[in-house]
Design a protein around this motif. Structure first.
Motif, short mmCIF file in Angstrom:
data_model
loop_
_atom_site.label_atom_id
_atom_site.label_comp_id
_atom_site.label_asym_id
_atom_site.label_seq_id
_atom_site.Cartn_x
_atom_site.Cartn_y
_atom_site.Cartn_z
N THR A 45 0.86 -1.19 0.00
CA THR A 45 0.00 0.00 0.00
C THR A 45 0.89 1.23 0.00
OG1 THR A 45 -0.11 0.03 2.41
CG2 THR A 45 -1.81 -1.24 1.26
N ALA A 46 0.29 2.39 -0.37
CA ALA A 46 1.07 3.62 -0.45
C ALA A 46 1.61 4.02 0.92
CB ALA A 46 0.21 4.74 -1.04
N ASN A 47 0.78 3.90 1.97
CA ASN A 47 1.24 4.28 3.31
C ASN A 47 2.36 3.36 3.79
OD1 ASN A 47 -0.57 6.41 3.55
ND2 ASN A 47 -2.20 5.08 4.34
N LYS A 48 2.18 2.06 3.56
CA LYS A 48 3.20 1.09 3.98
C LYS A 48 4.51 1.34 3.26
CE LYS A 48 4.44 -2.53 6.35
NZ LYS A 48 4.55 -2.49 7.82
N LEU A 49 4.42 1.61 1.93
CA LEU A 49 5.63 1.87 1.15
C LEU A 49 6.36 3.11 1.67
CD1 LEU A 49 4.37 1.12 -2.47
CD2 LEU A 49 6.02 -0.21 -1.16
N TYR A 50 5.60 4.15 1.96
CA TYR A 50 6.24 5.38 2.43
C TYR A 50 6.87 5.19 3.82
CZ TYR A 50 7.04 10.32 3.34
OH TYR A 50 7.64 11.52 3.63
N GLN A 51 6.20 4.39 4.69
CA GLN A 51 6.75 4.11 6.01
C GLN A 51 8.06 3.33 5.92
OE1 GLN A 51 3.72 2.15 8.26
NE2 GLN A 51 2.43 3.99 8.43
N LEU A 52 8.15 2.43 4.92
CA LEU A 52 9.35 1.60 4.78
C LEU A 52 10.49 2.35 4.11
CD1 LEU A 52 7.72 -1.79 3.76
CD2 LEU A 52 8.73 -1.23 5.96
N VAL A 53 10.17 3.10 3.04
CA VAL A 53 11.22 3.73 2.23
C VAL A 53 11.50 5.16 2.70
CG1 VAL A 53 11.89 4.42 -0.11
CG2 VAL A 53 10.60 2.29 0.27
N ARG A 54 10.43 5.95 2.93
CA ARG A 54 10.55 7.34 3.37
C ARG A 54 11.46 8.14 2.44
NH1 ARG A 54 8.12 8.63 7.87
NH2 ARG A 54 7.46 6.99 9.33
N LYS A 55 11.07 8.17 1.16
CA LYS A 55 11.84 8.91 0.17
C LYS A 55 10.87 9.56 -0.81
CE LYS A 55 15.74 8.41 -3.02
NZ LYS A 55 16.67 7.45 -3.66
N GLY A 56 11.10 10.82 -1.14
CA GLY A 56 10.20 11.51 -2.04
C GLY A 56 8.95 11.99 -1.33
N SER A 57 7.96 12.41 -2.10
CA SER A 57 6.69 12.88 -1.55
C SER A 57 5.72 11.72 -1.41
CB SER A 57 6.11 13.97 -2.45
OG SER A 57 5.85 13.43 -3.75
N MET A 58 4.52 12.01 -0.84
CA MET A 58 3.52 10.97 -0.66
C MET A 58 2.95 10.49 -1.98
SD MET A 58 3.05 10.03 2.44
CE MET A 58 1.44 9.27 2.28
N SER A 59 3.05 11.30 -3.03
CA SER A 59 2.53 10.86 -4.33
C SER A 59 3.46 9.86 -5.01
CB SER A 59 2.34 12.08 -5.24
OG SER A 59 3.58 12.75 -5.46
N ALA A 60 4.74 9.85 -4.62
CA ALA A 60 5.70 8.94 -5.25
C ALA A 60 5.34 7.47 -5.02
CB ALA A 60 7.12 9.24 -4.77
N PRO A 61 5.07 7.01 -3.78
CA PRO A 61 4.70 5.61 -3.60
C PRO A 61 3.36 5.26 -4.25
CG PRO A 61 4.47 6.79 -1.54
CD PRO A 61 5.19 7.70 -2.47
N ALA A 62 2.40 6.21 -4.28
CA ALA A 62 1.11 5.93 -4.93
C ALA A 62 1.30 5.73 -6.44
CB ALA A 62 0.14 7.06 -4.65
N GLU A 63 2.13 6.57 -7.04
CA GLU A 63 2.39 6.45 -8.48
C GLU A 63 3.12 5.15 -8.80
OE1 GLU A 63 4.64 8.97 -12.03
OE2 GLU A 63 4.52 9.76 -9.97
N ALA A 64 4.13 4.83 -7.97
CA ALA A 64 4.87 3.58 -8.20
C ALA A 64 3.97 2.37 -7.99
CB ALA A 64 6.06 3.52 -7.26
N LEU A 65 3.03 2.44 -7.02
CA LEU A 65 2.13 1.32 -6.75
C LEU A 65 1.17 1.12 -7.92
CD1 LEU A 65 1.23 -0.83 -4.71
CD2 LEU A 65 -0.29 0.89 -3.71
N ASN A 66 0.66 2.20 -8.51
CA ASN A 66 -0.23 2.09 -9.67
C ASN A 66 0.48 1.45 -10.86
OD1 ASN A 66 -2.45 3.21 -8.36
ND2 ASN A 66 -1.82 5.31 -8.85
N ARG A 67 1.71 1.87 -11.08
CA ARG A 67 2.48 1.28 -12.18
C ARG A 67 2.75 -0.20 -11.94
NH1 ARG A 67 7.08 5.85 -13.68
NH2 ARG A 67 5.62 7.47 -14.43
N PHE A 68 3.03 -0.55 -10.65
CA PHE A 68 3.30 -1.95 -10.34
C PHE A 68 2.08 -2.82 -10.62
CE2 PHE A 68 2.88 -5.34 -7.14
CZ PHE A 68 3.96 -6.13 -7.51
N TRP A 69 0.88 -2.38 -10.19
CA TRP A 69 -0.34 -3.18 -10.45
C TRP A 69 -0.63 -3.22 -11.95
CZ3 TRP A 69 -1.16 -6.25 -6.85
CH2 TRP A 69 -1.14 -5.90 -5.50
#
Length: 365
Positions: A45-69
């Motif tokens: 999930t976007a929140n989980k990804l940001y908690q683990l990586v903590r890099k970039g803005s909050m939109s970065a993990p959401a965008e990467a997650l959409n591309r992954f799916w």
């Protein structure tokens, strides 16, 4: 420690490794999504990804997650387009490919879950053994400190006892010297007493001889007086006076010698009392010395016992350290096996991706 906690720790370790391999933020989030989904069976999930990586803005993990799916849906969809194949056969072939991919993925996930569970159990057991060994080592260290303090106290007590023994030995030597001096004085007094006794005996014998001679002279004179009564009446009186004087001097000399004898006997008695007192003191000091030596031997026995306990504690501590080292080596071996298993899983994943790519290329051809 449960399996989820172990997976999270391994995931964090993998993320640190991916940070070094991928410097771009989107690439790093994409690889973390793949690791969570394929390696650990977690839904990213976007929140989980940001908690683990903590890099970039909050939109970065959401965008990467959409591309992954989106990439995952594209890769999981099998299209078979060939002009010579019927539509039903195309759909059946696609369904079979999807089924094979799903089955392989499920088996891989099950095998990975089983291995993770076994690895987690081994890691739990190794950590428990490590904690137990560390606790035992702490107990042994405390026991060693206690034994060391007891040994120090025993050594201090022994030093005090040895100092007391040394003091008593010095006093004993001094008393021995005094006793030897007293014995020498007693021997001198006894020698002087013997000499005085011999002199008194000789003087008494001389007086007796003198008395015998005087008596003999008196008897001779008496005989002469009897024979010459008339002529020697005047002389007999003189002789009687001389005899009285001789007897009186003999009695005085005898009294004087008796007084000297009594004085010498009194001195001898006093010296004997002094010798007895010194002998009693020597006997008491000898008993004190023997008692002190026994206590010293007991203290030395206690020190030897404490030293043997300390050696035993050191041996047990070395064994615990060896067990701790073995536990650490076992943990390292488990980590190596886990890394090898991860590499094997990556190779299988690459092979599956290559097979899928080849299948798509075959369909396009």
């Amino acid at each position: 420690m449960n399996t989820s906690t172990s997976d999270e720790r391994m995931l964090l370790a993998d993320i640190e490794t991916l940070r070094e391999q991928f410097t771009q933020t989107q690439d790093l989030y994409r690889e973390v999504c793949a690791a969570m989904f394929f390696r650990y069976g977690m839904t990213p999930t976007a929140n989980k990804l940001y908690q683990l990586v903590r890099k970039g803005s909050m939109s970065a993990p959401a965008e990467a997650l959409n591309r992954f799916w989106q990439d995952l849906r594209e890769k999981s969809r099998v299209k078979i387009e060939h002009p010579d194949l019927p539509e039903a056969l195309k759909q059946a072939t696609a369904a079979m490919a999807v089924s094979l991919w799903s089955t392989a993925l499920e088996q891989s996930q099950e095998s990975l879950s089983t291995y993770r569970a076994e690895t987690a159990e081994q890691l739990i057991a190794a950590n428990a053994a490590k904690e137990m060994a560390e606790l035992e080592m702490q107990v042994m260290l405390k026991s060693q400190e206690s034994l060391t303090s007891e040994l120090t106290a025993a050594k201090a007590s022994i030093q005090e006892r040895e100092h007391e023994v040394t003091t008593l030995q010095v006093r004993n030597e001094s008393l021995d010297i005094q006793l030897a001096s007293s014995k020498s004085e007693i021997a001198q007094y006894q020698s002087r007493l013997q000499v005085a006794t011999q002199e008194f005996t000789l003087e008494l014998e001389k007086q007796r001889q003198t008395s015998l001679l005087a008596e003999e002279r008196f008897r001779v004179a008496e005989k002469r007086a009897l024979m010459e009564v008339d002529r020697e009446r005047l002389q007999s009186g003189k002789l009687q006076k001389e005899l009285d004087l001789v007897r009186s001097s003999m009695v005085q000399a005898q009294d004087s010698h008796q007084k000297e004898m009594l004085a010498l006997q009194e001195q001898t008695g006093n010296l004997r009392q002094d010798v007895g007192s010194l002998q009693g003191q020597l006997f008491a000091l000898t008993e004190i010395r023997d008692s002190t030596m026994k206590e010293l031997l007991m203290e030395r026995g206690r020190m030897e016992t404490v030293q043997s306990m300390l050696i035993t504690g050191k041996t047990e501590m070395e064994q615990l350290q060896k067990q701790l080292q073995q536990s650490r080596e076992a943990i390292e071996n488990l980590k190596v096996e886990l890394a090898n298993e991860r590499a094997s899983r990556e190779n299988e994943k690459q092979m599956l991706l290559q097979n899928k790519h080849q299948m798509k290329e075959g369909d396009v051809d």
